[in-house]
Write an enzyme that holds these catalytic residues in place. Structure first.
Site, PDB file in Angstrom:
ATOM      1  N   LYS A   1      74.138 -18.545  73.352  1.00 46.35           N
ATOM      2  CA  LYS A   1      74.547 -17.167  73.650  1.00 46.35           C
ATOM      3  C   LYS A   1      75.927 -16.843  73.075  1.00 46.35           C
ATOM      4  CE  LYS A   1      71.537 -16.854  77.651  1.00 46.35           C
ATOM      5  NZ  LYS A   1      70.820 -18.093  77.302  1.00 46.35           N
TER       6      LYS A   1
ATOM      7  N   GLY B   1      64.626 -26.314  84.116  1.00 47.98           N
ATOM      8  CA  GLY B   1      64.930 -26.787  85.454  1.00 47.98           C
ATOM      9  C   GLY B   1      66.372 -26.635  85.870  1.00 47.98           C
TER      10      GLY B   1
ATOM     11  N   ILE C   1      89.197 -25.409  87.464  1.00 48.63           N
ATOM     12  CA  ILE C   1      89.827 -25.459  86.139  1.00 48.63           C
ATOM     13  C   ILE C   1      90.767 -24.269  85.925  1.00 48.63           C
ATOM     14  CG2 ILE C   1      87.954 -26.791  85.126  1.00 48.63           C
ATOM     15  CD1 ILE C   1      86.893 -24.192  83.867  1.00 48.63           C
TER      16      ILE C   1
ATOM     17  N   GLU D   1      82.054 -28.687  96.358  1.00 46.83           N
ATOM     18  CA  GLU D   1      82.031 -30.034  96.932  1.00 46.83           C
ATOM     19  C   GLU D   1      80.614 -30.558  97.174  1.00 46.83           C
ATOM     20  OE1 GLU D   1      83.133 -30.076 101.306  1.00 46.83           O
ATOM     21  OE2 GLU D   1      83.860 -28.100 100.747  1.00 46.83           O
TER      22      GLU D   1
END
Length: 485
Positions: free
Chosen positions: A277, A317, A210, A183
């Protein structure tokens, strides 16, 4: 070399329009800015020895270090607004090696009304040293994809998800739905967008995982999204090696839940955010992302929804990126930890990656794995040393670098495309398509049932063998790295 004077002696690199604006600003506000122009540098040979804004152009970029020493320069301002990124990186590397405080102006498009504000002459950032040229987008095609549509972003509060929300908002969607399990992140991007767009953006935040198919069905039934960008995933390789059941529950079965619900509620297009990956994975996180790509291509064959994946490498970042880790380690006085001296990765800035994701999504027909051009690979050791220099320290002297060894499941080299997929150009020079594959659907769903039973009953010892049958390219890291060492 770089002394502290009350009035700082400044070297300006670039005698063109942008440089002249900087010089004029310093000359007009010398006392306020506590700076004076001492040296001007430019590679235009016709300017050498000439006066620009009353100051002599004293040399080209090959003379930077010599003139810094000769003129006791305190600060360098890189003032070329339009320059190839590779050349800019080369010059900035030279400037940083001098130990002088180095700053840069924005690009020409960011300079408004031909005025330079010293608030926007900023410190050199790691992005400047990557040497990546700006990307160009077919904004009309992206607008056609987004405008007037109901768009959902899963993991909408995360690094990639929140940037997707920012960029989607520019294209006037009918409604934007931010779906996230956390949240705080969802709230942060909600407040940012509400402040920016006031009442112009119809925005909804849904707190949901999900992993719960029934909850997703209620959400999709309520909002009926036209397009879903699926960015929700566990992405941290070492953590997922230690928590393999969670990687599988979230990245495989969470994705499967979304695919089924998108099909049921007739979503037009579903875009999976994948990872380099996933290529010949040597860890569970990568294997789960490859499994998600396989599910995308499988569901595209059995549904009217267009399912696609977009694959790219690391973003600077992001919450899992080495950059904030290095900065924190430098702030603590070091050491900076690098797993291996030769380890390389592909990097993009977050806005760049997301822009290309949206461009690829707008180009999709269904079933593609889009591969983004990540540019030249970056040695993590070089990245660490650049960040140390940008922070005003000298690597190995002020801040030590320690090599800790490859972590479980970690490769020396990431790959962007599996050899058997091939690579096809698209209309955008930075976006490619891997050749679509077909899979034995019965075998995939049989293995998924076995995998689900093992994961949800916490039988971790069973999961690796099943994943290796499902993702046949899932291999041991030592088999990959041995050939590079």
């Amino acid at each position: 070399m770089c002394n502290n004077y009350k009035i700082s002696k400044v070297m300006i690199i670039g005698a063109g329009e942008a440089g002249q604006m900087v010089i004029s600003e310093i000359d007009k506000n010398r006392k306020k800015l506590k700076r004076e122009v001492a040296v001007i540098i430019d590679d235009d040979k016709s300017l050498l020895g000439k006066l620009v804004c009353g100051h002599e152009v004293m040399g080209d970029t090959s003379k930077i270090l010599e003139l810094i020493k000769k003129e006791n320069i305190d600060e360098i301002i890189f003032s070329i607004a339009n320059i190839k990124s590779s050349k800019k990186r080369e010059i900035l590397d030279l400037c940083k090696s001098s130990g002088c405080y180095t700053r840069t102006i924005p690009s020409m498009t960011e300079i408004i009304d031909c005025q330079v504000d010293f608030k926007i002459i900023r410190e050199v950032e790691i992005d400047d040293l990557l040497g990546r040229d700006p990307i160009y987008l077919d904004t009309c095609k992206i607008s056609q994809q987004i405008k007037g549509k109901v768009i959902m972003v899963t993991g909408g509060g995360g690094t990639i998800g929140s940037e997707l929300c920012r960029q989607i908002s520019k294209y006037h969607p009918k409604k934007l739905i931010i779906l996230d399990n956390f949240e705080n992140n969802a709230y942060a991007i909600q407040q940012e967008l509400k402040m920016k767009y006031q009442n112009e953006l119809d925005l909804e935040v849904v707190i949901a995982t999900i992993r719960e198919e029934k909850r997703l069905e209620k959400v999709f039934a309520k909002y009926r999204p036209d397009i879903v960008y699926h960015a929700a995933a566990h992405k941290h390789v070492p953590l997922m090696e230690d928590n393999k059941t969670e990687a599988i529950k979230n990245n495989v079965f969470g994705t499967l839940n979304l695919l089924k619900v998108a099909d049921k509620f007739k979503v037009q297009r579903f875009v999976l955010i994948s990872s380099d990956k996933a290529v010949n994975p040597t860890n569970m996180m990568g294997a789960t992302k490859r499994a998600a790509e396989m599910l995308i291509q499988t569901y595209n064959d059995i549904s009217k929804t267009e399912y696609v994946a977009v694959r790219f490498g690391n973003v600077l970042g992001s919450s899992g990126s080495v950059v904030p880790l290095f900065k924190n380690q430098i702030a603590a006085g070091g050491p900076v930890t690098v797993t291996h001296k030769e380890i390389i990765r592909y990097f993009m800035t977050i806005p760049e990656a997301v822009s290309l994701v949206m461009q690829a999504g707008a180009m999709a027909d269904g079933g593609e794995i889009f591969v983004l051009d990540m540019g030249e690979p970056v040695k993590i050791d070089d990245l660490a040393r650049n960040i140390i220099k940008l922070s005003g320290f000298e690597p190995d002297e002020d801040i030590k670098i320690e090599y800790t060894g490859l972590r479980p499941g970690e490769k020396l080299y990431e790959e962007l495309l599996m050899a058997e997929e091939g690579l096809k150009n698209t209309e955008h020079k930075k976006i490619f398509i891997g050749k679509p594959k077909t899979f034995n659907k019965e075998e995939i769903f049989f293995l998924l049932e076995k995998l689900k039973e093992s994961a949800f009953n916490e039988r971790e010892e069973e999961m690796d063998p099943i994943m290796r049958k499902l993702v046949t390219t899932y291999i041991r890291p030592e088999d990959v790295n041995e050939k590079h060492l």
